[in-house]
Design a protein around this motif. Structure first.
Motif, PDB file in Angstrom:
ATOM      1  N   LEU A  50       0.842  -1.192   0.000  1.00 27.53           N
ATOM      2  CA  LEU A  50       0.000   0.000   0.000  1.00 27.53           C
ATOM      3  C   LEU A  50       0.877   1.241   0.000  1.00 27.53           C
ATOM      4  CD1 LEU A  50      -2.826  -0.817   2.591  1.00 27.53           C
ATOM      5  CD2 LEU A  50      -3.170  -0.154   0.218  1.00 27.53           C
ATOM      6  N   ASP A  51       0.471   2.261  -0.723  1.00 27.91           N
ATOM      7  CA  ASP A  51       1.159   3.543  -0.648  1.00 27.91           C
ATOM      8  C   ASP A  51       0.185   4.602  -0.155  1.00 27.91           C
ATOM      9  OD1 ASP A  51      -0.478   4.040  -2.824  1.00 27.91           O
ATOM     10  OD2 ASP A  51       1.136   3.969  -4.298  1.00 27.91           O
ATOM     11  N   ALA A  52       0.690   5.818   0.027  1.00 30.48           N
ATOM     12  CA  ALA A  52      -0.149   6.879   0.581  1.00 30.48           C
ATOM     13  C   ALA A  52      -1.291   7.245  -0.350  1.00 30.48           C
ATOM     14  CB  ALA A  52       0.704   8.117   0.878  1.00 30.48           C
ATOM     15  N   ARG A  53      -1.063   7.161  -1.666  1.00 29.58           N
ATOM     16  CA  ARG A  53      -2.124   7.483  -2.625  1.00 29.58           C
ATOM     17  C   ARG A  53      -3.281   6.484  -2.481  1.00 29.58           C
ATOM     18  NH1 ARG A  53       0.808   7.700  -6.561  1.00 29.58           N
ATOM     19  NH2 ARG A  53       0.971   9.942  -6.934  1.00 29.58           N
ATOM     20  N   ALA A  54      -2.936   5.198  -2.337  1.00 28.84           N
ATOM     21  CA  ALA A  54      -3.978   4.185  -2.175  1.00 28.84           C
ATOM     22  C   ALA A  54      -4.708   4.349  -0.852  1.00 28.84           C
ATOM     23  CB  ALA A  54      -3.362   2.787  -2.275  1.00 28.84           C
ATOM     24  N   LEU A  55      -3.988   4.678   0.210  1.00 28.78           N
ATOM     25  CA  LEU A  55      -4.628   4.869   1.513  1.00 28.78           C
ATOM     26  C   LEU A  55      -5.557   6.076   1.502  1.00 28.78           C
ATOM     27  CD1 LEU A  55      -1.934   4.082   4.224  1.00 28.78           C
ATOM     28  CD2 LEU A  55      -3.931   2.759   3.571  1.00 28.78           C
ATOM     29  N   ALA A  56      -5.140   7.148   0.835  1.00 30.79           N
ATOM     30  CA  ALA A  56      -6.004   8.322   0.747  1.00 30.79           C
ATOM     31  C   ALA A  56      -7.288   7.981  -0.004  1.00 30.79           C
ATOM     32  CB  ALA A  56      -5.262   9.462   0.054  1.00 30.79           C
TER      33      ALA A  56
ATOM     34  N   THR B  15      -4.170  -4.597   9.387  1.00 31.71           N
ATOM     35  CA  THR B  15      -2.947  -5.080   8.746  1.00 31.71           C
ATOM     36  C   THR B  15      -1.959  -3.927   8.613  1.00 31.71           C
ATOM     37  OG1 THR B  15      -3.807  -4.643   6.524  1.00 31.71           O
ATOM     38  CG2 THR B  15      -4.190  -6.830   7.436  1.00 31.71           C
ATOM     39  N   PRO B  16      -0.642  -4.209   8.726  1.00 27.16           N
ATOM     40  CA  PRO B  16       0.347  -3.130   8.630  1.00 27.16           C
ATOM     41  C   PRO B  16       0.546  -2.681   7.190  1.00 27.16           C
ATOM     42  CG  PRO B  16       1.449  -5.236   8.946  1.00 27.16           C
ATOM     43  CD  PRO B  16      -0.025  -5.503   9.052  1.00 27.16           C
ATOM     44  N   ALA B  17       0.651  -1.376   7.006  1.00 26.20           N
ATOM     45  CA  ALA B  17       0.980  -0.797   5.703  1.00 26.20           C
ATOM     46  C   ALA B  17       2.286  -0.028   5.868  1.00 26.20           C
ATOM     47  CB  ALA B  17      -0.123   0.139   5.222  1.00 26.20           C
ATOM     48  N   TYR B  18       3.190  -0.192   4.913  1.00 25.50           N
ATOM     49  CA  TYR B  18       4.485   0.470   4.964  1.00 25.50           C
ATOM     50  C   TYR B  18       4.517   1.570   3.905  1.00 25.50           C
ATOM     51  CZ  TYR B  18       5.806  -3.316   8.032  1.00 25.50           C
ATOM     52  OH  TYR B  18       5.858  -4.188   9.082  1.00 25.50           O
ATOM     53  N   LEU B  19       4.791   2.791   4.355  1.00 28.70           N
ATOM     54  CA  LEU B  19       4.684   3.974   3.516  1.00 28.70           C
ATOM     55  C   LEU B  19       6.042   4.640   3.379  1.00 28.70           C
ATOM     56  CD1 LEU B  19       1.542   5.394   5.341  1.00 28.70           C
ATOM     57  CD2 LEU B  19       1.569   3.864   3.373  1.00 28.70           C
ATOM     58  N   GLU B  20       6.289   5.234   2.207  1.00 28.74           N
ATOM     59  CA  GLU B  20       7.587   5.821   1.916  1.00 28.74           C
ATOM     60  C   GLU B  20       7.420   7.241   1.396  1.00 28.74           C
ATOM     61  OE1 GLU B  20      11.659   4.725  -0.620  1.00 28.74           O
ATOM     62  OE2 GLU B  20       9.859   3.467  -0.740  1.00 28.74           O
ATOM     63  N   PRO B  21       7.447   8.234   2.284  1.00 27.02           N
ATOM     64  CA  PRO B  21       7.382   9.625   1.805  1.00 27.02           C
ATOM     65  C   PRO B  21       8.665  10.015   1.087  1.00 27.02           C
ATOM     66  CG  PRO B  21       7.765   9.547   4.170  1.00 27.02           C
ATOM     67  CD  PRO B  21       7.529   8.138   3.738  1.00 27.02           C
ATOM     68  N   ASP B  22       8.588  11.105   0.333  1.00 29.08           N
ATOM     69  CA  ASP B  22       9.780  11.572  -0.377  1.00 29.08           C
ATOM     70  C   ASP B  22      10.877  11.964   0.607  1.00 29.08           C
ATOM     71  OD1 ASP B  22       8.642  11.244  -2.917  1.00 29.08           O
ATOM     72  OD2 ASP B  22       7.644  13.184  -2.777  1.00 29.08           O
TER      73      ASP B  22
ATOM     74  N   GLU C 217       6.708  16.682   0.377  1.00 27.96           N
ATOM     75  CA  GLU C 217       6.192  16.053  -0.832  1.00 27.96           C
ATOM     76  C   GLU C 217       6.831  16.744  -2.036  1.00 27.96           C
ATOM     77  OE1 GLU C 217       3.050  13.587  -1.672  1.00 27.96           O
ATOM     78  OE2 GLU C 217       4.762  12.992  -0.445  1.00 27.96           O
ATOM     79  N   ILE C 218       7.520  15.973  -2.882  1.00 30.81           N
ATOM     80  CA  ILE C 218       8.170  16.516  -4.072  1.00 30.81           C
ATOM     81  C   ILE C 218       7.385  16.050  -5.291  1.00 30.81           C
ATOM     82  CG2 ILE C 218      10.299  16.620  -5.411  1.00 30.81           C
ATOM     83  CD1 ILE C 218      11.821  15.958  -2.856  1.00 30.81           C
TER      84      ILE C 218
ATOM     85  N   VAL D 231      -2.757  19.705  -5.985  1.00 31.83           N
ATOM     86  CA  VAL D 231      -2.341  20.124  -4.645  1.00 31.83           C
ATOM     87  C   VAL D 231      -3.189  19.408  -3.583  1.00 31.83           C
ATOM     88  CG1 VAL D 231      -2.227  22.072  -3.044  1.00 31.83           C
ATOM     89  CG2 VAL D 231      -1.465  22.349  -5.406  1.00 31.83           C
ATOM     90  N   GLY D 232      -4.491  19.275  -3.838  1.00 27.45           N
ATOM     91  CA  GLY D 232      -5.350  18.565  -2.896  1.00 27.45           C
ATOM     92  C   GLY D 232      -4.943  17.116  -2.740  1.00 27.45           C
ATOM     93  N   ALA D 233      -4.595  16.455  -3.847  1.00 30.89           N
ATOM     94  CA  ALA D 233      -4.145  15.066  -3.769  1.00 30.89           C
ATOM     95  C   ALA D 233      -2.842  14.960  -2.985  1.00 30.89           C
ATOM     96  CB  ALA D 233      -3.967  14.504  -5.177  1.00 30.89           C
ATOM     97  N   ALA D 234      -1.925  15.917  -3.198  1.00 32.89           N
ATOM     98  CA  ALA D 234      -0.668  15.914  -2.455  1.00 32.89           C
ATOM     99  C   ALA D 234      -0.907  16.127  -0.962  1.00 32.89           C
ATOM    100  CB  ALA D 234       0.264  16.999  -3.000  1.00 32.89           C
ATOM    101  N   ALA D 235      -1.860  16.987  -0.615  1.00 30.21           N
ATOM    102  CA  ALA D 235      -2.172  17.230   0.796  1.00 30.21           C
ATOM    103  C   ALA D 235      -2.748  15.974   1.459  1.00 30.21           C
ATOM    104  CB  ALA D 235      -3.160  18.391   0.918  1.00 30.21           C
ATOM    105  N   ARG D 236      -3.593  15.241   0.728  1.00 28.57           N
ATOM    106  CA  ARG D 236      -4.154  14.007   1.300  1.00 28.57           C
ATOM    107  C   ARG D 236      -3.074  12.947   1.507  1.00 28.57           C
ATOM    108  NH1 ARG D 236      -8.340  15.668  -2.155  1.00 28.57           N
ATOM    109  NH2 ARG D 236      -7.548  14.413  -3.898  1.00 28.57           N
ATOM    110  N   GLN D 237      -2.132  12.862   0.577  1.00 25.30           N
ATOM    111  CA  GLN D 237      -1.030  11.924   0.759  1.00 25.30           C
ATOM    112  C   GLN D 237      -0.164  12.333   1.948  1.00 25.30           C
ATOM    113  OE1 GLN D 237       1.163  11.014  -2.887  1.00 25.30           O
ATOM    114  NE2 GLN D 237      -0.637  11.589  -4.071  1.00 25.30           N
ATOM    115  N   ALA D 238       0.136  13.624   2.051  1.00 26.10           N
ATOM    116  CA  ALA D 238       0.947  14.101   3.168  1.00 26.10           C
ATOM    117  C   ALA D 238       0.255  13.827   4.501  1.00 26.10           C
ATOM    118  CB  ALA D 238       1.227  15.595   3.007  1.00 26.10           C
ATOM    119  N   ALA D 239      -1.080  13.932   4.535  1.00 29.82           N
ATOM    120  CA  ALA D 239      -1.822  13.662   5.766  1.00 29.82           C
ATOM    121  C   ALA D 239      -1.662  12.208   6.201  1.00 29.82           C
ATOM    122  CB  ALA D 239      -3.302  13.993   5.562  1.00 29.82           C
ATOM    123  N   VAL D 240      -1.594  11.282   5.245  1.00 30.09           N
ATOM    124  CA  VAL D 240      -1.367   9.874   5.584  1.00 30.09           C
ATOM    125  C   VAL D 240       0.010   9.707   6.220  1.00 30.09           C
ATOM    126  CG1 VAL D 240      -1.121   7.547   4.634  1.00 30.09           C
ATOM    127  CG2 VAL D 240      -2.918   9.055   3.780  1.00 30.09           C
TER     128      VAL D 240
END
Length: 391
Positions: A31-37, A164-171, A185-186, A201-210
């Motif tokens: 799972l990544d942050a985009r999928a979690l959002a 279940t655990p999800a492992y996320l990798e921010p920039d 977020e880059i 920008v909204g999508a980036a903010a939702r990913q950053a929130a995760v």
């Protein structure tokens, strides 16, 4: 009627059960942050929660079902994005840290060229998450004792999602001298005259929130640390490859995402309700895959088309079932107990309305519309008399 056996052995572990759902020798898709959002935006969809929790490749599954979705960046966009990220993080992250200090580092000394960039390599996502937690602890102590800035390049964060655990990798994550942690977020889309595309920008903010939620789990173990609720968005300036940045307040997105993730049904509950032998292995015939997907309840909405690989398949099923969810969440909420398009149309014709106020309102609205159309057809220039709103 399902052709699968009725139940599975109770001693089967959840890990093995999820592996069986993916298929033999099929590695889980992380799972990544985009999928979690996207998952948090539709918490009532058990289908997506189970498939994401099991690590099923939904892109391959959608293609096997005959409803492929064109998701992801082009090869050119990926190369451009990687090149821009490398430029931003070059020279020990000096330019990136300068942008963080410029926008979010009030009161602190500039990072200069002596900032710490720890090595985060380790074996597997669990090892990388543990190494990241240790680096965050060391960076927080170094900031307090030495006033040092620390840049964590592609750290690994852990967050439990539906059991279940999800492992996320921010920039990147930057640790300030005061112990504050900032998500960076880059993105490769441009920021023209200080503003970027609002949807992106909204999508980036939702990913950053995760990422902020995941960081908070680690920060709970460190009393000196605190997670900043303002992320930094770094983009190319205008039409150049030079970086510029803007601060993103993600408190609202964080609250919404946390609430929605908490509403998700746990994966073990979803898996336990399925018959034994059911699998989403794309090597199986399309008929079996269609039956397997139909065994898990879904909540389709038009918004899914922008965020879920199975959206086209679910849309076809929703249209075949004549459900009002295919018209959108707002329409579904307004129609109340009327769950199919046929029921709504029948109510508008005055058939079987009963005491349902929604059906009565639909009938009144249909009559008013018919009267307005009759007046317009008789004399297009005549203004009809005001009528009372049936709302």
């Amino acid at each position: 009627m399902s052709s699968y056996p009725p139940s599975g052995p109770p001693q089967t572990t959840l890990r093995q059960r999820l592996a069986d759902l993916r298929g033999p020798a099929v590695p889980p898709r992380p799972l990544d942050a985009r999928a979690l959002a996207a998952l948090a935006a539709n918490p009532g969809c058990g289908r997506r929660a189970l498939l994401d929790g099991a690590g099923v490749d939904k892109t391959a599954l959608a293609s096997a079902l005959g409803s492929p979705a064109a998701f992801g960046q082009s090869q050119f966009a990926m190369i451009r994005g990687n090149s821009f990220e490398a430029k931003v993080k070059g020279d020990g992250g000096a330019e990136l840290l300068r942008l963080v200090h410029e926008h979010l580092g009030a009161g602190a000394e500039p990072p200069g060229r002596g900032a710490r960039v720890p090595d985060l390599t380790a074996a597997g996502p669990e090892g990388r998450a543990a190494r990241t937690a240790l680096a965050l602890r060391e960076a927080t102590a170094a900031g307090r004792d030495e006033g040092a800035w620390t840049l964590l390049d592609h750290p690994m964060l852990a967050l439990e999602v539906a059991g279940t655990p999800a492992y996320l990798e921010p920039d990147a994550v930057v640790v300030h001298p005061d112990g504050r942690w900032t998500v960076v977020e880059i993105k490769s889309f441009p920021m023209i005259d200080g503003a970027a595309d609002a949807a992106k920008v909204g999508a980036a903010a939702r990913q950053a929130a995760v990422y902020v939620l995941a960081l908070e789990k680690t920060a709970d173990l460190l009393p000196q640390a605190r997670v900043g609720h303002t992320a930094l968005l770094v983009c190319p300036r205008d039409f150049s490859n030079l970086p510029t940045a803007a601060a993103l307040d993600v408190r609202k997105q964080r609250s919404v995402t946390r609430r929605q993730l908490e509403r998700l049904t746990r994966v073990e509950e979803l898996a336990a309700a399925l018959p034994a032998g059911l699998s989403f292995d794309v090597a199986r015939p399309a008929e079996e895959l269609t039956e397997a997907v139909a065994a898990v309840d879904a909540v389709y909405a038009p918004e899914c088309l922008a965020s879920c690989e199975l959206a086209f398949h679910c849309r076809s099923a929703a249209r075949a079932a004549d459900t009002v969810t295919a018209l959108g969440r707002s329409v579904r909420g307004e129609l109340g107990a009327l769950t199919t398009v046929g029921e709504a149309l029948a109510a508008a014709r005055g058939e079987g309305a009963g005491d349902d106020p929604t059906a009565a309102a639909l009938y009144r609205a249909a009559r008013l519309r018919a009267e307005a159309l009759e007046i317009a057809a008789a004399d297009p220039y005549e203004v009809p008399e005001a009528v009372e709103c049936p709302c």
